[in-house]
Design a protein around this motif. Structure first.
Motif, PDB file in Angstrom:
ATOM      1  N   ALA A 131       0.851  -1.197   0.000  1.00  0.00           N
ATOM      2  CA  ALA A 131       0.000   0.000   0.000  1.00  0.00           C
ATOM      3  C   ALA A 131       0.884   1.245   0.000  1.00  0.00           C
ATOM      4  O   ALA A 131       1.167   1.823   1.059  1.00  0.00           O
ATOM      5  CB  ALA A 131      -0.924  -0.010   1.224  1.00  0.00           C
ATOM      6  N   PRO A 132       1.343   1.682  -1.173  1.00  0.00           N
ATOM      7  CA  PRO A 132       2.280   2.809  -1.232  1.00  0.00           C
ATOM      8  C   PRO A 132       1.609   4.150  -0.978  1.00  0.00           C
ATOM      9  O   PRO A 132       0.425   4.348  -1.251  1.00  0.00           O
ATOM     10  CB  PRO A 132       2.839   2.725  -2.649  1.00  0.00           C
ATOM     11  CG  PRO A 132       1.752   2.080  -3.438  1.00  0.00           C
ATOM     12  CD  PRO A 132       1.075   1.109  -2.502  1.00  0.00           C
ATOM     13  N   VAL A 133       2.416   5.081  -0.486  1.00  0.00           N
ATOM     14  CA  VAL A 133       1.961   6.441  -0.174  1.00  0.00           C
ATOM     15  C   VAL A 133       2.926   7.423  -0.834  1.00  0.00           C
ATOM     16  O   VAL A 133       4.146   7.230  -0.805  1.00  0.00           O
ATOM     17  CB  VAL A 133       1.944   6.668   1.355  1.00  0.00           C
ATOM     18  CG1 VAL A 133       1.608   8.118   1.687  1.00  0.00           C
ATOM     19  CG2 VAL A 133       0.962   5.714   2.037  1.00  0.00           C
ATOM     20  N   LEU A 134       2.385   8.477  -1.447  1.00  0.00           N
ATOM     21  CA  LEU A 134       3.224   9.562  -1.948  1.00  0.00           C
ATOM     22  C   LEU A 134       3.564  10.454  -0.761  1.00  0.00           C
ATOM     23  O   LEU A 134       2.730  11.233  -0.300  1.00  0.00           O
ATOM     24  CB  LEU A 134       2.499  10.357  -3.031  1.00  0.00           C
ATOM     25  CG  LEU A 134       3.295  11.538  -3.612  1.00  0.00           C
ATOM     26  CD1 LEU A 134       4.527  11.046  -4.362  1.00  0.00           C
ATOM     27  CD2 LEU A 134       2.411  12.393  -4.515  1.00  0.00           C
ATOM     28  N   HIS A 144       8.901   6.516 -12.362  1.00  0.00           N
ATOM     29  CA  HIS A 144       8.847   5.378 -11.445  1.00  0.00           C
ATOM     30  C   HIS A 144       7.453   4.762 -11.547  1.00  0.00           C
ATOM     31  O   HIS A 144       6.475   5.376 -11.105  1.00  0.00           O
ATOM     32  CB  HIS A 144       9.124   5.816 -10.006  1.00  0.00           C
ATOM     33  CG  HIS A 144      10.450   6.489  -9.828  1.00  0.00           C
ATOM     34  ND1 HIS A 144      11.648   5.810  -9.889  1.00  0.00           N
ATOM     35  CD2 HIS A 144      10.771   7.799  -9.609  1.00  0.00           C
ATOM     36  CE1 HIS A 144      12.651   6.659  -9.698  1.00  0.00           C
ATOM     37  NE2 HIS A 144      12.148   7.864  -9.533  1.00  0.00           N
ATOM     38  N   PRO A 145       7.335   3.581 -12.121  1.00  0.00           N
ATOM     39  CA  PRO A 145       6.008   2.968 -12.281  1.00  0.00           C
ATOM     40  C   PRO A 145       5.265   2.797 -10.965  1.00  0.00           C
ATOM     41  O   PRO A 145       4.025   2.822 -10.945  1.00  0.00           O
ATOM     42  CB  PRO A 145       6.341   1.601 -12.909  1.00  0.00           C
ATOM     43  CG  PRO A 145       7.681   1.779 -13.546  1.00  0.00           C
ATOM     44  CD  PRO A 145       8.410   2.769 -12.702  1.00  0.00           C
ATOM     45  N   GLN A 146       6.000   2.663  -9.863  1.00  0.00           N
ATOM     46  CA  GLN A 146       5.348   2.445  -8.573  1.00  0.00           C
ATOM     47  C   GLN A 146       4.510   3.642  -8.134  1.00  0.00           C
ATOM     48  O   GLN A 146       3.620   3.510  -7.286  1.00  0.00           O
ATOM     49  CB  GLN A 146       6.400   2.150  -7.489  1.00  0.00           C
ATOM     50  CG  GLN A 146       7.339   1.005  -7.801  1.00  0.00           C
ATOM     51  CD  GLN A 146       8.648   1.477  -8.402  1.00  0.00           C
ATOM     52  OE1 GLN A 146       8.645   2.358  -9.280  1.00  0.00           O
ATOM     53  NE2 GLN A 146       9.754   0.913  -7.960  1.00  0.00           N
ATOM     54  N   LEU A 147       4.788   4.829  -8.692  1.00  0.00           N
ATOM     55  CA  LEU A 147       4.083   6.031  -8.248  1.00  0.00           C
ATOM     56  C   LEU A 147       2.598   5.985  -8.567  1.00  0.00           C
ATOM     57  O   LEU A 147       1.789   6.591  -7.853  1.00  0.00           O
ATOM     58  CB  LEU A 147       4.709   7.267  -8.888  1.00  0.00           C
ATOM     59  CG  LEU A 147       6.059   7.717  -8.312  1.00  0.00           C
ATOM     60  CD1 LEU A 147       6.602   8.873  -9.114  1.00  0.00           C
ATOM     61  CD2 LEU A 147       5.915   8.098  -6.841  1.00  0.00           C
ATOM     62  N   ASP A 148       2.208   5.285  -9.625  1.00  0.00           N
ATOM     63  CA  ASP A 148       0.788   5.232  -9.986  1.00  0.00           C
ATOM     64  C   ASP A 148      -0.040   4.656  -8.850  1.00  0.00           C
ATOM     65  O   ASP A 148      -1.119   5.168  -8.524  1.00  0.00           O
ATOM     66  CB  ASP A 148       0.591   4.401 -11.257  1.00  0.00           C
ATOM     67  CG  ASP A 148       0.990   5.170 -12.513  1.00  0.00           C
ATOM     68  OD1 ASP A 148       1.050   6.412 -12.433  1.00  0.00           O
ATOM     69  OD2 ASP A 148       1.242   4.528 -13.542  1.00  0.00           O
TER      70      ASP A 148
END
Length: 414
Positions: A131-134, A144-148
């Motif tokens: 669960a990524p967070v900016l 960075h593809p993970q940013l989406d």
């Protein structure tokens, strides 16, 4: 605190989420903890998740690396925590994508999930457990593809994509969108655990490359006795065949003190080389570093003259750190006297930034500042480009002049 399991065993401590972030270097003149807003966010997120779940025996809400006790093997402790977490929460920032330590945490967690997903009849979908967070906006030219996935958390909240979660956490004007996204993230963490509860499993130990070539970013050297000839009254077990393997806090530290210092510098995004001071050669002349000193070194035959020579040879961008054990009665008394002697020698030689610590937590808290200060001094005093004409070199540590560093009398190593 529940003891961390040894590397290679399935961890017994479980958590709903593991918070991963890029450590920040301390600001000049500021408090050591420059990641205070990460702490605040972790506490807020833990509270939100705690309100959504029912207590589970042996399960804690969240993990942050600041909970690792001083003296632990940090990489092994992180691997244990990664193997016991349900969801991985990375705080993406420009620094996150340039730090091998932070990226290593994510790679370790995903490898654990992929191994579990390979089991028969597995229902694990790895993407559900990240669960990524900016945290801080990344420049538009960096791809960075993970940013989406991180932006998906708040595409309907323009303040989030524009400023990042850290700004929302810091500023009172953003408290409404902050609370909305905090609750949304907490549900994002809890939902996959309601479908499947991951069993604790081994996560790979972080693979953070240690560049030992001639051009690391930072150097950690040690001036300490060795096991074959410890100072009178000192435990030989605190020493080893090399000075860089010295353990000033005895059994309360799992790794040599130089390794702790190196891991702190690595978490700040630096490649690190560790060595005995006598083996540092010309490396300290061209790279910032820290010199860890055991004051009991001065009790060896020729120790004080050798210390004086070493102090005179130190470039201004190598910060000395004297280490004693305040919990050891002999070290707290005689060791303290020797530490004051060492500081006096260093001051007389111009090493005015020398520090003294007596506990593991003090060492862990001060080391980021030492790293930052050494780098700042290197940028100020180091030769970025060679000047035209003959090169004037500072005294070499590899081939010292008679007035430079000479090690005290020691038996030959085999």
């Amino acid at each position: 605190m529940t003891p961390l399991t040894a590397e290679g065993r399935a961890p017994t401590r479980q958590t709903y989420f593991f918070l991963s972030y890029a450590h920040s270097a301390p600001l000049l003149g500021a408090r050591t903890d420059t990641d205070v807003w990460v702490d605040r966010f972790f506490a807020d997120l833990s509270g939100e998740v705690g309100r959504l779940v029912s207590p589970r025996p042996g399960v804690e809400i969240g993990f942050i690396d600041q909970s690792i006790p001083p003296g632990a093997d940090v990489k092994a402790a992180l691997a244990d925590a990664l193997g016991a977490a349900q969801v991985f929460v990375p705080l993406y920032s420009p620094g996150y994508f340039s730090r091998s330590w932070a990226l290593g945490e994510q790679e370790s967690f995903l490898t654990r999930l992929l191994r579990a997903a390979g089991e028969p009849a597995s229902q694990i979908v790895p993407a559900d457990h990240v669960a990524p967070v900016l945290w801080i906006p990344v420049p538009s030219w960096e791809e960075h593809p993970q940013l989406d996935a991180a932006l998906d958390l708040g595409r309907d909240v323009p303040e989030y994509a524009e400023n990042g979660m850290r700004a929302l956490c810091m500023l009172g004007a953003y408290q409404q969108p902050y609370q909305i996204l905090l609750g949304r993230l907490a549900r994002r963490i809890v939902e996959p655990t309601q479908r499947i509860w991951l069993r604790p499993s081994r996560a790979p130990t972080l693979d953070v490359s240690r560049r030992i070539a001639a051009n690391p970013d930072f150097v950690v050297t040690v001036l300490a006795p060795t096991q074959d000839r410890p100072p009178e009254g000192r435990e030989a077990s605190w020493y080893a065949e090399r000075s860089r393997l010295w353990r000033p806090f005895g059994a309360r530290q799992e790794l040599p003190v130089a390794e702790y210092a190196a891991s702190i510098a690595e978490r700040l995004g630096l490649s690190v080389h560790t060595s005995d001071f006598a083996d540092a050669g010309d490396l300290l002349e061209i790279r910032p570093g820290a010199l860890l000193i055991d004051p009991w070194f001065t009790e060896l035959p020729g120790g004080v003259p050798a210390l004086r020579a070493a102090a005179r040879a130190l470039p201004p961008w190598v910060v000395p750190l004297v280490v004693t054990d305040a919990d050891d009665p002999r070290d707290a008394h005689r060791g303290a006297d020797l530490a004051r002697l060492v500081l006096g020698v260093l001051q007389d030689a111009g090493a005015t930034r020398a520090r003294w610590v007596g506990r593991t937590d003090e060492f862990a808290g001060l080391m980021p500042t030492v790293v930052t200060e050494a780098r700042r001094l290197y940028l100020k005093h180091g030769a970025v480009f060679p000047a035209p004409g003959p090169v004037t070199r500072p005294p070499s540590l590899r081939n010292p002049a008679p007035s430079s560093f000479e090690a005290p009398e020691m038996p030959d190593e085999h």
